[in-house]
Design an enzyme around this catalytic site. Structure first.
Site, PDB file in Angstrom:
ATOM      1  N   GLY A   1       0.790  -1.236   0.000  1.00 32.87           N
ATOM      2  CA  GLY A   1       0.000   0.000   0.000  1.00 32.87           C
ATOM      3  C   GLY A   1       0.814   1.273   0.000  1.00 32.87           C
ATOM      4  O   GLY A   1       0.297   2.338   0.373  1.00 32.87           O
ATOM      5  N   SER A   2       2.073   1.223  -0.462  1.00 34.54           N
ATOM      6  CA  SER A   2       2.836   2.484  -0.512  1.00 34.54           C
ATOM      7  C   SER A   2       2.224   3.445  -1.535  1.00 34.54           C
ATOM      8  O   SER A   2       2.318   4.662  -1.374  1.00 34.54           O
ATOM      9  CB  SER A   2       4.323   2.228  -0.806  1.00 34.54           C
TER      10      SER A   2
ATOM     11  N   LEU B   1      -4.370  -7.171  -7.146  1.00 35.17           N
ATOM     12  CA  LEU B   1      -4.002  -8.410  -7.850  1.00 35.17           C
ATOM     13  C   LEU B   1      -5.066  -9.026  -8.737  1.00 35.17           C
ATOM     14  O   LEU B   1      -4.752  -9.725  -9.692  1.00 35.17           O
ATOM     15  CB  LEU B   1      -3.669  -9.474  -6.793  1.00 35.17           C
TER      16      LEU B   1
ATOM     17  N   LEU C   1      -8.467  -9.714 -11.195  1.00 35.27           N
ATOM     18  CA  LEU C   1      -9.074  -9.182 -12.415  1.00 35.27           C
ATOM     19  C   LEU C   1     -10.364  -8.436 -12.049  1.00 35.27           C
ATOM     20  O   LEU C   1     -11.088  -8.854 -11.152  1.00 35.27           O
ATOM     21  CB  LEU C   1      -9.401 -10.356 -13.338  1.00 35.27           C
TER      22      LEU C   1
ATOM     23  N   HIS D   1       0.737   0.443 -13.470  1.00 33.46           N
ATOM     24  CA  HIS D   1       1.507  -0.779 -13.723  1.00 33.46           C
ATOM     25  C   HIS D   1       2.984  -0.415 -13.776  1.00 33.46           C
ATOM     26  O   HIS D   1       3.363   0.542 -14.463  1.00 33.46           O
ATOM     27  CB  HIS D   1       1.054  -1.420 -15.040  1.00 33.46           C
TER      28      HIS D   1
ATOM     29  N   GLU E   1       6.537   6.268 -10.204  1.00 31.95           N
ATOM     30  CA  GLU E   1       5.116   5.901 -10.249  1.00 31.95           C
ATOM     31  C   GLU E   1       4.273   6.821  -9.377  1.00 31.95           C
ATOM     32  O   GLU E   1       3.172   7.239  -9.763  1.00 31.95           O
ATOM     33  CB  GLU E   1       4.998   4.453  -9.768  1.00 31.95           C
TER      34      GLU E   1
HETATM   35  C1  GAR Z   1       3.081  -0.922  -7.508  1.00 33.03           C
HETATM   36  O1  GAR Z   1       4.370  -0.733  -8.038  1.00 33.03           O
HETATM   37  C2  GAR Z   1       2.097  -1.168  -8.638  1.00 33.03           C
HETATM   38  O2  GAR Z   1       2.423  -0.567  -9.841  1.00 33.03           O
HETATM   39  C3  GAR Z   1       2.185  -2.644  -8.819  1.00 33.03           C
HETATM   40  O3  GAR Z   1       2.290  -3.162  -7.535  1.00 33.03           O
HETATM   41  C4  GAR Z   1       3.010  -2.231  -6.718  1.00 33.03           C
HETATM   42  C5  GAR Z   1       2.238  -2.086  -5.438  1.00 33.03           C
HETATM   43  O4  GAR Z   1       3.028  -1.487  -4.437  1.00 33.03           O
HETATM   44  N1  GAR Z   1       1.031  -3.115  -9.543  1.00 33.03           N
HETATM   45  C6  GAR Z   1       1.085  -4.115 -10.409  1.00 33.03           C
HETATM   46  O5  GAR Z   1       2.112  -4.733 -10.622  1.00 33.03           O
HETATM   47  C7  GAR Z   1      -0.219  -4.396 -11.117  1.00 33.03           C
HETATM   48  N2  GAR Z   1      -0.031  -5.293 -12.212  1.00 33.03           N
HETATM   49  P1  GAR Z   1       2.328  -0.979  -3.099  1.00 33.03           P
HETATM   50  O6  GAR Z   1       1.494  -2.120  -2.530  1.00 33.03           O
HETATM   51  O7  GAR Z   1       3.460  -0.597  -2.194  1.00 33.03           O
HETATM   52  O8  GAR Z   1       1.459   0.191  -3.465  1.00 33.03           O
END
Ligand code: GAR
Length: 187
Positions: free
Chosen positions: A12-13, A87, A89, A104, A174
């Site tokens: 969740g960052s 995660l 769909l 992404h 991101e």
């Molecule tokens: C993020 O980098 C996001 O882009 C990626 O998961 C990470 C979540 O980080 N999403 C995917 O890969 C979707 N296909 P977080 O839990 O620290 O926010």
């Protein structure tokens, strides 16, 4: 001011960055609800720390999740749904009713699709000896990582990068890109 719902499966960052930008006044939005398929997701703790309501998905089958979330979300006023490290769909019911965007951590259409999530993406980029990766913000449709692209940021892959090194730089880019896109939705 507009209303967001954020979906998150893990750390969740990305959610935290949205919360921080709202709290600092940089982003004029309100998170109505944080939804997760994973009751252990640290994202849920981050939401609770900010007094944001949370919802944990009960069903496991995609069709049932779609119906479950249509019911849950019908109680909220929602302008935009953000997938921030989610995660599962997304089903056609939600897609037909809401505007949904996903972030992404690669340059789609490369390194997308089922299983391409988080560190798996960065490992695949390094293993393919790419010299560029990045971030793709896109609308969500019924297939993983294939909706219309909103914007992309390129991040160099350095010669000795580990997947973790690359993840750190991609995630920093991101967060900037996502907030810029979310600010566009203020209008
Ligand atoms: C993020 O980098 C996001 O882009 C990626 O998961 C990470 C979540 O980080 N999403 C995917 O890969 C979707 N296909 P977080 O839990 O620290 O926010």
């Amino acid at each position: 001011m507009y209303n967001l719902v954020v979906f998150a499966s893990g750390n969740g960052s990305t959610l935290q960055s949205i919360i921080d930008n709202i709290n600092s006044g940089n982003l004029k939005a309100k998170i109505q609800l944080v939804i997760s398929n994973n009751h252990d997701a640290y994202a849920l703790t981050r939401a609770k720390n900010d007094n944001i309501p949370t919802y944990i998905i009960k069903n496991s089958n995609n069709k049932d999740i779609d119906n479950e979330l249509l019911e849950v979300l019908s109680h909220y006023d929602i302008d935009l749904i953000v997938l921030a490290g989610y995660l599962k769909l997304i089903g056609s019911g939600l897609i037909n009713k809401y505007t949904i965007i996903n972030t992404h951590p690669a340059l789609l259409p490369k390194f997308g699709g089922k299983g391409m999530y988080g560190m798996n993406v960065h490992r695949a980029v390094i293993n393919a000896h790419e010299n560029k990766s990045g971030v793709t913000l896109h609308y969500v449709n019924e297939k993983y990582d294939s909706g219309d692209i909103i914007s992309q940021t390129v991040v160099d892959v350095l010669p000795n990068d580990t997947p973790e090194d690359l993840a750190t730089r991609v995630q920093a880019a991101e967060k900037i890109q996502l907030i810029n896109v979310l600010k566009e939705f203020e209008k």
